[in-house]
Design a protein around this motif. Structure first.
Motif, PDB file in Angstrom:
ATOM      1  N   PHE A  94      11.378 -18.694 -14.218  1.00 12.11           N
ATOM      2  CA  PHE A  94      12.284 -19.301 -13.244  1.00 12.11           C
ATOM      3  C   PHE A  94      13.343 -18.311 -12.783  1.00 12.11           C
ATOM      4  O   PHE A  94      13.706 -18.270 -11.606  1.00 12.11           O
ATOM      5  N   LYS A  95      13.869 -17.505 -13.707  1.00 12.64           N
ATOM      6  CA  LYS A  95      14.873 -16.494 -13.342  1.00 12.64           C
ATOM      7  C   LYS A  95      14.304 -15.516 -12.321  1.00 12.64           C
ATOM      8  O   LYS A  95      14.945 -15.202 -11.308  1.00 12.64           O
ATOM      9  N   LEU A  96      13.098 -15.028 -12.581  1.00 13.89           N
ATOM     10  CA  LEU A  96      12.466 -14.080 -11.663  1.00 13.89           C
ATOM     11  C   LEU A  96      12.237 -14.707 -10.291  1.00 13.89           C
ATOM     12  O   LEU A  96      12.410 -14.059  -9.262  1.00 13.89           O
ATOM     13  N   ALA A  97      11.843 -15.983 -10.288  1.00 10.55           N
ATOM     14  CA  ALA A  97      11.605 -16.665  -9.014  1.00 10.55           C
ATOM     15  C   ALA A  97      12.901 -16.808  -8.221  1.00 10.55           C
ATOM     16  O   ALA A  97      12.925 -16.612  -7.002  1.00 10.55           O
ATOM     17  N   PHE A  98      13.986 -17.136  -8.913  1.00 18.00           N
ATOM     18  CA  PHE A  98      15.278 -17.247  -8.237  1.00 18.00           C
ATOM     19  C   PHE A  98      15.718 -15.893  -7.683  1.00 18.00           C
ATOM     20  O   PHE A  98      16.189 -15.795  -6.546  1.00 18.00           O
ATOM     21  N   ILE A  99      15.580 -14.843  -8.487  1.00 15.56           N
ATOM     22  CA  ILE A  99      15.980 -13.500  -8.044  1.00 15.56           C
ATOM     23  C   ILE A  99      15.168 -13.086  -6.824  1.00 15.56           C
ATOM     24  O   ILE A  99      15.701 -12.519  -5.866  1.00 15.56           O
ATOM     25  N   GLU A 100      13.876 -13.382  -6.842  1.00 20.20           N
ATOM     26  CA  GLU A 100      13.022 -13.053  -5.700  1.00 20.20           C
ATOM     27  C   GLU A 100      13.466 -13.817  -4.454  1.00 20.20           C
ATOM     28  O   GLU A 100      13.482 -13.269  -3.348  1.00 20.20           O
ATOM     29  N   ARG A 101      13.866 -15.067  -4.614  1.00 26.43           N
ATOM     30  CA  ARG A 101      14.320 -15.862  -3.476  1.00 26.43           C
ATOM     31  C   ARG A 101      15.650 -15.317  -2.936  1.00 26.43           C
ATOM     32  O   ARG A 101      15.844 -15.233  -1.722  1.00 26.43           O
ATOM     33  N   PHE A 102      16.551 -14.953  -3.835  1.00 23.03           N
ATOM     34  CA  PHE A 102      17.809 -14.343  -3.393  1.00 23.03           C
ATOM     35  C   PHE A 102      17.531 -13.046  -2.637  1.00 23.03           C
ATOM     36  O   PHE A 102      18.143 -12.774  -1.595  1.00 23.03           O
ATOM     37  N   ASN A 103      16.620 -12.235  -3.172  1.00 21.05           N
ATOM     38  CA  ASN A 103      16.264 -10.976  -2.507  1.00 21.05           C
ATOM     39  C   ASN A 103      15.738 -11.219  -1.101  1.00 21.05           C
ATOM     40  O   ASN A 103      16.102 -10.519  -0.151  1.00 21.05           O
ATOM     41  N   ALA A 104      14.849 -12.203  -0.963  1.00 24.42           N
ATOM     42  CA  ALA A 104      14.244 -12.497   0.341  1.00 24.42           C
ATOM     43  C   ALA A 104      15.301 -12.933   1.347  1.00 24.42           C
ATOM     44  O   ALA A 104      15.279 -12.526   2.511  1.00 24.42           O
ATOM     45  N   MET A 105      16.237 -13.768   0.909  1.00 28.40           N
ATOM     46  CA  MET A 105      17.276 -14.243   1.824  1.00 28.40           C
ATOM     47  C   MET A 105      18.230 -13.117   2.209  1.00 28.40           C
ATOM     48  O   MET A 105      18.677 -13.040   3.354  1.00 28.40           O
ATOM     49  N   GLU A 106      18.551 -12.264   1.256  1.00 33.54           N
ATOM     50  CA  GLU A 106      19.443 -11.144   1.572  1.00 33.54           C
ATOM     51  C   GLU A 106      18.763 -10.177   2.532  1.00 33.54           C
ATOM     52  O   GLU A 106      19.405  -9.612   3.422  1.00 33.54           O
ATOM     53  N   GLN A 107      17.464  -9.990   2.382  1.00 32.07           N
ATOM     54  CA  GLN A 107      16.724  -9.140   3.309  1.00 32.07           C
ATOM     55  C   GLN A 107      16.699  -9.754   4.702  1.00 32.07           C
ATOM     56  O   GLN A 107      16.824  -9.045   5.714  1.00 32.07           O
ATOM     57  N   GLN A 108      16.566 -11.060   4.756  1.00 37.11           N
ATOM     58  CA  GLN A 108      16.581 -11.756   6.047  1.00 37.11           C
ATOM     59  C   GLN A 108      17.926 -11.575   6.733  1.00 37.11           C
ATOM     60  O   GLN A 108      17.995 -11.321   7.938  1.00 37.11           O
ATOM     61  N   LEU A 109      19.007 -11.697   5.971  1.00 30.49           N
ATOM     62  CA  LEU A 109      20.339 -11.503   6.538  1.00 30.49           C
ATOM     63  C   LEU A 109      20.537 -10.071   6.996  1.00 30.49           C
ATOM     64  O   LEU A 109      21.136  -9.812   8.032  1.00 30.49           O
ATOM     65  N   HIS A 110      20.017  -9.137   6.222  1.00 27.98           N
ATOM     66  CA  HIS A 110      20.152  -7.720   6.570  1.00 27.98           C
ATOM     67  C   HIS A 110      19.448  -7.413   7.880  1.00 27.98           C
ATOM     68  O   HIS A 110      19.952  -6.647   8.714  1.00 27.98           O
TER      69      HIS A 110
END
Length: 217
Positions: A94-110
């Motif tokens: 679950f931790k890895l899945a959350f981190i991956e989701r945060f990464n994806a959203m930050e990339q989208q914002l970038h």
């Protein structure tokens, strides 16, 4: 270990920052919300107030009875501190899945940010492939934005048209001869007063009024 597919709202955007909530964390990690709240408050008692203010935002939600209950919005850093205390193989997934989701959203914002990209003359293979993939994603998003731009209803004042140095203005999928708009106004006796009344109308609306003025004349 395969990443778990989180619910779509596990991480959401608020004021252009990806966040999750204590309620969603409790649901996904299979914990009681009151225990997650206790974990968060224990963390908050140990870290600076400035960190708490930035990463643990108190909010409220309605429970099944329609009553207001406390919760917290967590940034990536807030979630990371909280999740450190969750152990076990399932918790790790679950931790890895959350981190991956945060990464994806930050990339989208970038990718939405102002483009100021420069590519160095020498790149490692990994950096080259990552840059290439990012540019492909950016190009796809720009194509969507340009398509939306073509549908924009451009509104302008006659004075703005007169001040233009370029005799043509690309508006959506059509090319309007903006200098012709001025001559149309003059040829059909449309006064400047009427032109001012038309402020905010696009060129097609102005042409329609000019045509109606000619018929009435």
């Amino acid at each position: 270990m395969n990443l778990i597919d989180l619910p779509a709202d596990a991480v959401t955007l608020k004021a252009d920052h990806p966040v999750t909530t204590s309620l969603r964390v409790a649901e996904i990690f299979g914990k009681q919300h009151k225990n997650v709240l206790q974990n968060i408050r224990e963390i908050m008692a140990q870290v600076p107030e400035n960190f708490n203010r930035l990463n643990f935002q108190p909010v409220e939600y309605l429970d099944e009875k329609g009553e207001s209950r406390p919760a917290y919005e967590l940034t990536r850093d807030g979630f990371t501190l909280l999740a450190m205390g969750f152990t076990g193989s399932a918790a790790m997934a679950f931790k890895l899945a959350f981190i991956e989701r945060f990464n994806a959203m930050e990339q989208q914002l970038h990718s939405r940010a102002t483009i100021g990209i420069s590519i160095p003359p020498v790149l490692s293979l990994g950096a080259y492939l990552e840059t290439r993939d990012s540019l492909h994603d950016l190009r796809a998003e720009l194509d969507v934005l340009f398509t939306q731009l073509e549908q924009v209803d451009v509104r302008c004042k006659p004075a703005e048209i007169e001040a233009m140095t370029d005799p043509k203005l690309q508006v959506g999928k059509k090319v309007h001869l903006v200098r012709d708009l001025i001559s149309t106004l003059e040829e059909h006796g449309v006064s400047r007063e009427l032109a001012k009344e038309l402020t905010g109308h696009n060129s097609n609306t102005v042409r329609q009024h000019a045509f109606q003025g000619k018929k009435q004349g």
